[in-house]
Design a protein around this motif. Structure first.
Motif, short mmCIF file in Angstrom:
data_model
loop_
_atom_site.label_atom_id
_atom_site.label_comp_id
_atom_site.label_asym_id
_atom_site.label_seq_id
_atom_site.Cartn_x
_atom_site.Cartn_y
_atom_site.Cartn_z
N LEU A 18 -8.86 4.78 1.66
CA LEU A 18 -7.43 5.03 1.73
C LEU A 18 -6.60 3.77 1.46
CD1 LEU A 18 -5.47 7.28 2.11
CD2 LEU A 18 -5.61 6.97 4.58
N GLU A 19 -7.01 2.64 2.00
CA GLU A 19 -6.25 1.40 1.77
C GLU A 19 -6.25 1.04 0.28
OE1 GLU A 19 -6.34 -1.76 4.71
OE2 GLU A 19 -7.68 -0.50 5.90
N TYR A 20 -7.37 1.27 -0.38
CA TYR A 20 -7.47 1.05 -1.82
C TYR A 20 -6.51 1.98 -2.56
CZ TYR A 20 -9.82 0.92 -6.43
OH TYR A 20 -10.11 0.83 -7.77
N CYS A 21 -6.45 3.23 -2.14
CA CYS A 21 -5.55 4.20 -2.77
C CYS A 21 -4.09 3.80 -2.60
CB CYS A 21 -5.78 5.59 -2.20
SG CYS A 21 -7.38 6.30 -2.61
N ILE A 22 -3.73 3.31 -1.43
CA ILE A 22 -2.34 2.89 -1.18
C ILE A 22 -1.96 1.75 -2.12
CG2 ILE A 22 -0.80 1.80 0.50
CD1 ILE A 22 -2.40 3.39 2.68
N LEU A 23 -2.82 0.74 -2.22
CA LEU A 23 -2.54 -0.37 -3.13
C LEU A 23 -2.44 0.11 -4.57
CD1 LEU A 23 -4.84 -3.18 -1.67
CD2 LEU A 23 -2.36 -2.99 -1.48
N SER A 24 -3.30 1.05 -4.94
CA SER A 24 -3.26 1.59 -6.30
C SER A 24 -1.94 2.30 -6.58
CB SER A 24 -4.42 2.57 -6.52
OG SER A 24 -5.65 1.91 -6.43
N ILE A 37 2.55 9.70 0.71
CA ILE A 37 1.82 10.85 1.24
C ILE A 37 1.76 11.97 0.20
CG2 ILE A 37 1.94 12.73 2.93
CD1 ILE A 37 2.84 10.63 4.99
N ASN A 38 2.90 12.25 -0.45
CA ASN A 38 2.92 13.31 -1.46
C ASN A 38 1.97 13.00 -2.61
OD1 ASN A 38 4.76 14.82 -0.03
ND2 ASN A 38 6.54 14.01 -1.12
N GLU A 39 1.95 11.76 -3.06
CA GLU A 39 1.05 11.42 -4.16
C GLU A 39 -0.41 11.55 -3.74
OE1 GLU A 39 0.32 8.09 -7.61
OE2 GLU A 39 2.23 8.15 -6.54
N LEU A 40 -0.72 11.14 -2.52
CA LEU A 40 -2.08 11.29 -2.01
C LEU A 40 -2.46 12.77 -1.93
CD1 LEU A 40 -2.01 8.56 0.76
CD2 LEU A 40 -3.41 8.50 -1.32
N LYS A 41 -1.55 13.60 -1.44
CA LYS A 41 -1.82 15.04 -1.33
C LYS A 41 -1.99 15.68 -2.70
CE LYS A 41 0.20 15.94 3.18
NZ LYS A 41 1.27 16.61 3.93
N GLU A 42 -1.16 15.27 -3.68
CA GLU A 42 -1.30 15.80 -5.03
C GLU A 42 -2.66 15.46 -5.63
OE1 GLU A 42 2.00 14.41 -7.39
OE2 GLU A 42 3.45 15.45 -6.12
N SER A 43 -3.22 14.35 -5.20
CA SER A 43 -4.55 13.93 -5.66
C SER A 43 -5.65 14.48 -4.79
CB SER A 43 -4.62 12.40 -5.69
OG SER A 43 -3.64 11.88 -6.54
N GLU A 44 -5.28 15.37 -3.86
CA GLU A 44 -6.21 15.99 -2.92
C GLU A 44 -6.83 15.00 -1.95
OE1 GLU A 44 -8.87 18.79 -4.79
OE2 GLU A 44 -7.29 19.44 -6.17
N MET A 45 -6.11 13.92 -1.68
CA MET A 45 -6.50 12.95 -0.66
C MET A 45 -5.59 13.23 0.53
SD MET A 45 -8.32 10.25 0.25
CE MET A 45 -8.95 9.48 -1.22
N ILE A 46 -6.03 14.11 1.40
CA ILE A 46 -5.19 14.57 2.51
C ILE A 46 -5.02 13.45 3.53
CG2 ILE A 46 -4.93 16.34 4.30
CD1 ILE A 46 -4.98 17.36 1.34
N VAL A 47 -3.77 13.19 3.89
CA VAL A 47 -3.46 12.16 4.88
C VAL A 47 -2.18 12.57 5.60
CG1 VAL A 47 -2.13 10.72 3.28
CG2 VAL A 47 -3.26 9.67 5.23
N VAL A 48 -2.07 12.17 6.85
CA VAL A 48 -0.88 12.46 7.64
C VAL A 48 -0.17 11.16 7.97
CG1 VAL A 48 -1.79 14.60 8.62
CG2 VAL A 48 -2.22 12.43 9.78
N GLU A 49 1.10 11.28 8.34
CA GLU A 49 1.89 10.09 8.64
C GLU A 49 1.25 9.22 9.71
OE1 GLU A 49 5.98 11.00 9.49
OE2 GLU A 49 6.27 11.96 7.55
N GLY A 50 0.64 9.85 10.70
CA GLY A 50 0.01 9.10 11.79
C GLY A 50 -1.15 8.23 11.33
N THR A 51 -1.71 8.55 10.18
CA THR A 51 -2.76 7.73 9.58
C THR A 51 -2.17 6.68 8.66
OG1 THR A 51 -4.30 9.60 9.64
CG2 THR A 51 -4.84 7.80 8.14
N LEU A 52 -1.15 7.08 7.90
CA LEU A 52 -0.58 6.19 6.88
C LEU A 52 0.16 5.00 7.47
CD1 LEU A 52 -0.06 5.69 3.86
CD2 LEU A 52 2.06 6.98 4.13
N TYR A 53 1.02 5.22 8.45
CA TYR A 53 1.86 4.13 8.96
C TYR A 53 1.07 2.95 9.52
CZ TYR A 53 6.15 6.66 8.05
OH TYR A 53 7.20 7.31 7.42
N PRO A 54 0.00 3.17 10.29
CA PRO A 54 -0.77 2.00 10.75
C PRO A 54 -1.41 1.23 9.59
CG PRO A 54 -1.29 3.92 12.09
CD PRO A 54 -0.44 4.41 10.95
#
Length: 121
Positions: A18-24, A37-54
């Motif tokens: 996930l950290e690699y995906c965020i930098l990408s 979050i929307n871009e991750l979901k569109e790529s089928e990388m499901i993530v929620v705000e509670g995971t992303l913010y930290p």
């Protein structure tokens, strides 16, 4: 025998990259959390705000990301994240690590299938 929870394995694999995906994503341009979050979901990388913010906070503290506040026409100001020069250097290194990992898995999977007898059906 204990059942295998494939969904749990998939979740752990996704969490690991996930950290690699965020930098990408941020290497393509600045973004705020909801758009990430929307871009991750569109790529089928499901993530929620509670995971992303930290993760965003950790990457900011590691000086991989920076952020700025920007006024929004649709509500409160938004925090836009951008990748730093250090983040770009880490992303380049992770690109190499990812390519090596993909090649390693491909070799392992190919070798495994080479040892399986072909079916004559």
């Amino acid at each position: 025998m204990e059942p295998i929870n494939v969904d749990n394995i998939k979740a752990q694999m996704r969490k690991g990259i996930l950290e690699y995906c965020i930098l990408s994503i941020l290497s393509e341009g600045d973004a705020y959390a909801s758009s990430i979050i929307n871009e991750l979901k569109e790529s089928e990388m499901i993530v929620v705000e509670g995971t992303l913010y930290p993760l965003l906070t950790r990457q900011k503290n590691q000086e991989l990301l920076s952020y700025r506040w920007e006024e929004s026409t649709q509500g409160p100001p938004r925090k836009y994240y951008s990748i730093t020069e250090r983040g770009k250097a880490v992303l380049a290194e992770l690109d190499n690590v990812w390519a090596d990992l993909v090649n390693t898995i491909a070799r392992i999977r190919k070798n495994q299938f080479l040892n399986v007898p072909e079916s004559n059906s």
